[in-house]
Design a protein around this motif. Structure first.
Motif, PDB file in Angstrom:
ATOM      1  N   SER A  94       0.673  -1.199   0.224  1.00 61.87           N
ATOM      2  CA  SER A  94       0.022  -0.162  -0.176  1.00 61.87           C
ATOM      3  C   SER A  94       0.706   1.752   0.056  1.00 61.87           C
ATOM      4  O   SER A  94       0.790   2.340  -0.234  1.00 61.87           O
TER       5      SER A  94
ATOM      6  N   LYS B  54       0.281   4.760  -2.411  1.00 61.07           N
ATOM      7  CA  LYS B  54       0.323   5.519  -1.676  1.00 61.07           C
ATOM      8  C   LYS B  54       0.514   6.896  -2.269  1.00 61.07           C
ATOM      9  O   LYS B  54       0.692   7.673  -2.905  1.00 61.07           O
TER      10      LYS B  54
ATOM     11  N   THR C 192      -9.521   8.716  -1.476  1.00 60.96           N
ATOM     12  CA  THR C 192      -7.561   9.285  -1.520  1.00 60.96           C
ATOM     13  C   THR C 192      -7.314  10.320  -1.376  1.00 60.96           C
ATOM     14  O   THR C 192      -6.167  10.299  -0.370  1.00 60.96           O
TER      15      THR C 192
ATOM     16  N   HIS D 236      -6.625  11.727   2.844  1.00 62.49           N
ATOM     17  CA  HIS D 236      -5.696  10.662   2.609  1.00 62.49           C
ATOM     18  C   HIS D 236      -4.472  11.271   2.147  1.00 62.49           C
ATOM     19  O   HIS D 236      -2.962  10.602   2.281  1.00 62.49           O
ATOM     20  N   LEU D 237      -4.437  11.685   1.252  1.00 62.09           N
ATOM     21  CA  LEU D 237      -2.929  12.220   0.288  1.00 62.09           C
ATOM     22  C   LEU D 237      -2.087  13.054   1.443  1.00 62.09           C
ATOM     23  O   LEU D 237      -2.653  14.328   2.081  1.00 62.09           O
TER      24      LEU D 237
END
Lengths: 655, 177
Positions: A599, A603, B137, B140-141
């Protein structure tokens, strides 16, 4: 349907008059019309408004028209040109009226004045002044071998508003029955002559498509369906002469027609019907000019590739020159869009995780090029807790044209960088025509007293990295297996492979063509979408000029791939892309098992895209442990990681 | 009023203190006020200035650098930019090892200019936009230091001109074959 698109047809950009040459075409003026009740639905979907009650009558008239045209075979040209250039017909979507007007033309010698009834609709074209003389289109006259071609492509006409901008004169139309259609001249004439001799099967999607009221792109043989019969029966004028009207094309419909023509051409090529394919290729070029942006470029490249295939013109075979040039192109591709950056980052992440805790690491890069991937990895190794390991890099590259040692230069540059960040660095470059020429001992495989240099302190951890290189091996049978065997012999901790996510290798030519068309259209779309916003690092420094240049060169880079996929065969066709599933199968059969990218990599990739991507179109997805980057819903490039399967697991399926 | 350039920097706490001071002691004479003010100057305490300016955001640092020569020199210090970068990257900053690597690659100021700054701008832009609400996302970036340093490293590599750029580099033996 028809009405809507005509209203929106003004979206076509400012095409100069000189571009839209169509020889001697009848041009049907755009029209607005009330949608009558009781209209036959199938035909309505194609844009013709025929009352259900009138169907039989219309069919009869069509037959009459066909007979009349067919019977005047001897004076075809003269008669048809009369019909085409001296009469004005309106509103072909109202089939019955239009047919009546055509028939009346047939039965009486063409009068000097338009005799067709003018239904009540907006037809302000009559009020426009005549256009300035424009040069005749040279292409149509020479395009076809009359005996062979029997296809017609139609192009849409502008809305009244557009016409007023361009000062178009209402051209006496012998255009097709569909509103706003223009028929290419000689082809249609030839069509009539040839329709009895040859029926060309075109892609089925075109003539029966009922998408949004778009009409037939390519005409089937006569008698297959009404619309096609109608179109075939509407002929174009004879070879162009004198001043030609300008036709501006409704880009949306033309776009769909363009795709249809591309498919039809590919099908013709597959069937070895090279004359027809040749004609279609030229039509593609003309249609492509009606589009803007990505579609136009894609169509241009595909048309060129098809032309190369048809004429058996092979791209220059100077592989060495090719490789240097393609390196430059790939650099621009690297700058202009995030695919390669994504690939490098995710692969580096996987390698970094695999190297955790090792004091000596060795990376083998199958496609060294400019070595853009390795500074980031070296930096990440330098920053890791515990300090950097000693880093050895082996780069493989193709021979260079002028005997310059590009690999050596890249090695120097990387060494300089490594010195800056105080990472112990060693480099070795290998020049190889193909990866299959590599032997394990060259790569430092230390199997039981092999040729490797340092087996003393600690065995080094090896990683093999291949970015867009493995698919080339599929051109020669057995090459991939040999290379994978070599990789296994080196005993790597991790193998990272980045490949295009597309199937350009299996199936017939037509399937490959279709797949490639979708893939590269999406690619070009993403280039268009991303060209405005360049990377965070680049944004501060790159002027729009540089960004533009990157984009243009990236398009050339993709264009070369398109050319290879479409025009080449056999050992020359090196762009044999395969999907992730196919690669998974190959790797598993060769004795590798997948390593899931964590992950963290996901990210990082998302963040990277957030920084670099222009627009929100890019999507990172995780697929069975592999990461793919795509544009909107279509994945375009995939990164996967592998390791040598443990002895007992050689036959186990991928997790 | 004051000739000090501090006046032009509204967010400086010193100005606030002064204003507050004037408000708290409204009955004092002007002379005493002048005397008090003239005793203290932020420009005399560079360390204090560094501490203060180190809490600014990137754009304000740029503005501050235009104030006077002293402020400009302070704003060019990499430690100020290091503090700024470390504030904004996920997981805080790295240790001294990171510092040396970043220094070798061009420094924290360059890091901010090329990577962290634009990233923050972009993130701020998105958080204000509704379209990103759906993309989970996005929320949370967060920029990681390693990613931004990687980008910096690529930039550094691209700037290298080739082996002939720096002959000093060749003094050490390098195994390139």
């Amino acid at each position: 349907m028809k009405r809507e698109h005509q209203e929106s047809g003004g979206g076509v950009g400012g095409y100069p008059a000189a571009e839209m040459m169509l020889s001697g075409k009848g041009k049907m003026t755009g029209m607005e019309e009330e949608h009558d009740g009781g209209v036959d639905e199938l035909l309505a979907a194609l844009g013709y408004k025929v009352r259900s009650s009138d169907m039989a009558d219309v069919a009869l008239k069509l037959e009459q028209l066909e007979m009349a045209m067919g019977s005047s075979a001897a004076q075809d040209d003269a008669f048809l040109s009369h019909l085409a250039s001296d009469t004005v017909h309106y509103n072909p979507s109202d089939l019955s009226t239009w047919l009546e007007s055509m028939l009346s033309e047939l039965n009486a010698p063409p009068p000097p004045l338009p005799s067709a009834p003018i239904p009540k609709h907006q037809s302000n074209q009559l009020d426009l002044p005549p256009p300035p003389p424009v040069p005749a289109a040279a292409a149509p006259a020479s395009i076809l071998d009359p005996a062979e071609c029997s296809t017609v492509t139609t192009v849409d006409l502008p809305t009244p508003r557009r016409q007023s901008e361009y000062d178009l004169k209402p051209i006496p139309s012998a255009a097709t029955a569909a509103p706003g259609r223009v028929v290419y001249g000689p082809e249609a004439t030839v069509e009539l002559n040839a329709r009895d001799r040859k029926r060309m099967r075109t892609s089925s999607s075109s003539s029966s498509s009922s998408r949004g009221g778009i009409g037939v792109g390519v005409v089937r043989g006569m008698g297959s369906s009404m619309p096609s019969a109608t179109e075939a029966s509407s002929m174009a004028a004879g070879p162009a002469a004198g001043a030609l009207p300008v036709v501006v094309v409704d880009s949306q419909e033309a776009g769909i027609r363009l795709v249809h023509t591309l498919m039809a051409c590919a099908e013709a090529v597959q069937q070895e019907n090279l004359k027809a394919a040749d004609a279609l290729v030229k039509q593609i070029s003309v249609l492509a000019t009606s589009q803007g942006g990505a579609m136009r470029k894609v169509a241009g490249y595909f048309a060129e590739a098809l032309a190369r295939r048809i004429y058996r013109v092979h791209p220059q075979q100077d592989c060495a020159l090719d490789s240097a040039f393609s390196d430059i192109l790939q650099m621009h591709f690297y700058e202009s869009c995030p695919y390669l950056k994504f690939a490098h980052f995710t692969a580096n992440q996987a390698i970094l995780e695999a190297f955790a805790g090792c004091r000596r690491v060795h990376v083998i890069d199958f496609g060294m090029r400019q070595g853009m991937q390795w500074p980031a990895l070296m930096q990440a190794l330098a920053l890791r807790p515990g300090g950097p390991p000693s880093f050895r890099l082996t780069g493989i590259g193709p021979p260079q044209p002028d005997n310059t040692d590009a690999l050596q230069q890249v090695g120097w540059k990387l060494a300089q960088f490594a010195d800056t960040i105080h990472v112990d660095f060693q480099y070795r470059g290998y020049v190889a025509n193909s990866l299959a020429d590599l032997e394990p001992c060259m790569l430092g495989a230390d199997a039981a007293g092999g040729c490797s240099s340092g087996g003393d302190e600690e065995p080094e951890a090896v990683a093999v990295n291949s970015v867009l290189e493995l698919h080339r091996l599929l051109a020669r049978p057995g090459a991939l297996e040999k290379v994978l065997g070599t990789v296994r012999a080196v005993r790597p901790r991790i193998v990272t492979a980045v490949e295009q996510e597309a199937n350009h290798n299996a199936g017939s030519f037509l399937e490959r063509f279709t797949e490639a068309l979708h893939y590269y259209s999406t690619m070009f779309d993403s280039l268009e979408g991303g060209c405005t916003a360049t990377g965070a690092a680049a944004a501060a420094e790159v002027a729009t000029g540089g960004g533009q240049q990157d984009r243009v060169m990236s398009e050339v880079y993709l264009g070369r791939q398109i050319c290879n996929v479409v025009a080449c065969e056999g050992a020359e066709r090196t762009e044999r892309h395969e999907t992730l599933g196919q690669w998974r199968g190959r790797m598993t059969r060769a004795g590798f098992e997948p390593v899931h990218l964590g992950s963290n990599a996901f990210k990082q990739a998302s963040m990277l895209l957030a920084l670099f991507a222009g627009g929100d179109g890019y999507r990172v997805e995780e697929k069975d442990g592999c990461l793919t980057l795509g544009w909107h819903t279509r994945p375009l490039i995939a990164t996967s990681a592998w390791r040598v399967a443990a002895a007992g697991d050689a036959l186990s399926a991928a997790r | 009023m004051y000739r000090r350039s501090l006046f032009f920097f509204p967010s400086s706490p010193h100005t606030h203190r002064r204003k507050m001071g004037a408000a708290m002691f409204p009955l004092e004479g002007e002379e005493e006020e002048e005397e008090r003010r003239s005793r203290f100057s932020i420009n005399d305490n560079v360390d204090l200035l560094v501490e203060i300016l180190g809490r600014l955001d990137g754009r304000s640092l740029g503005v501050a650098a235009c104030v006077c020569r002293l402020w400009s020199s302070v704003c060019r210090r990499d430690s100020v930019w290091e503090a700024l970068c470390n504030r904004h990257v996920a997981g805080g900053g790295g240790g001294p090892g990171t510092r040396s690597v970043v220094a070798a690659l061009g420094g924290y100021r360059r890091l901010y200019r090329l990577c962290v700054g634009p990233a923050l701008d972009r993130l701020a832009g998105w958080r204000g936009r509704a379209e990103w609400a759906s993309a989970a996302t996005a929320a949370h970036l967060s920029l990681s230091l390693s990613l931004s340093v990687s980008l910096l490293s690529i930039d550094c590599y691209e700037r290298l001109d080739g082996p002939q750029a720096s002959l000093l580099f060749l003094c050490k033996p390098v195994n390139v074959s």
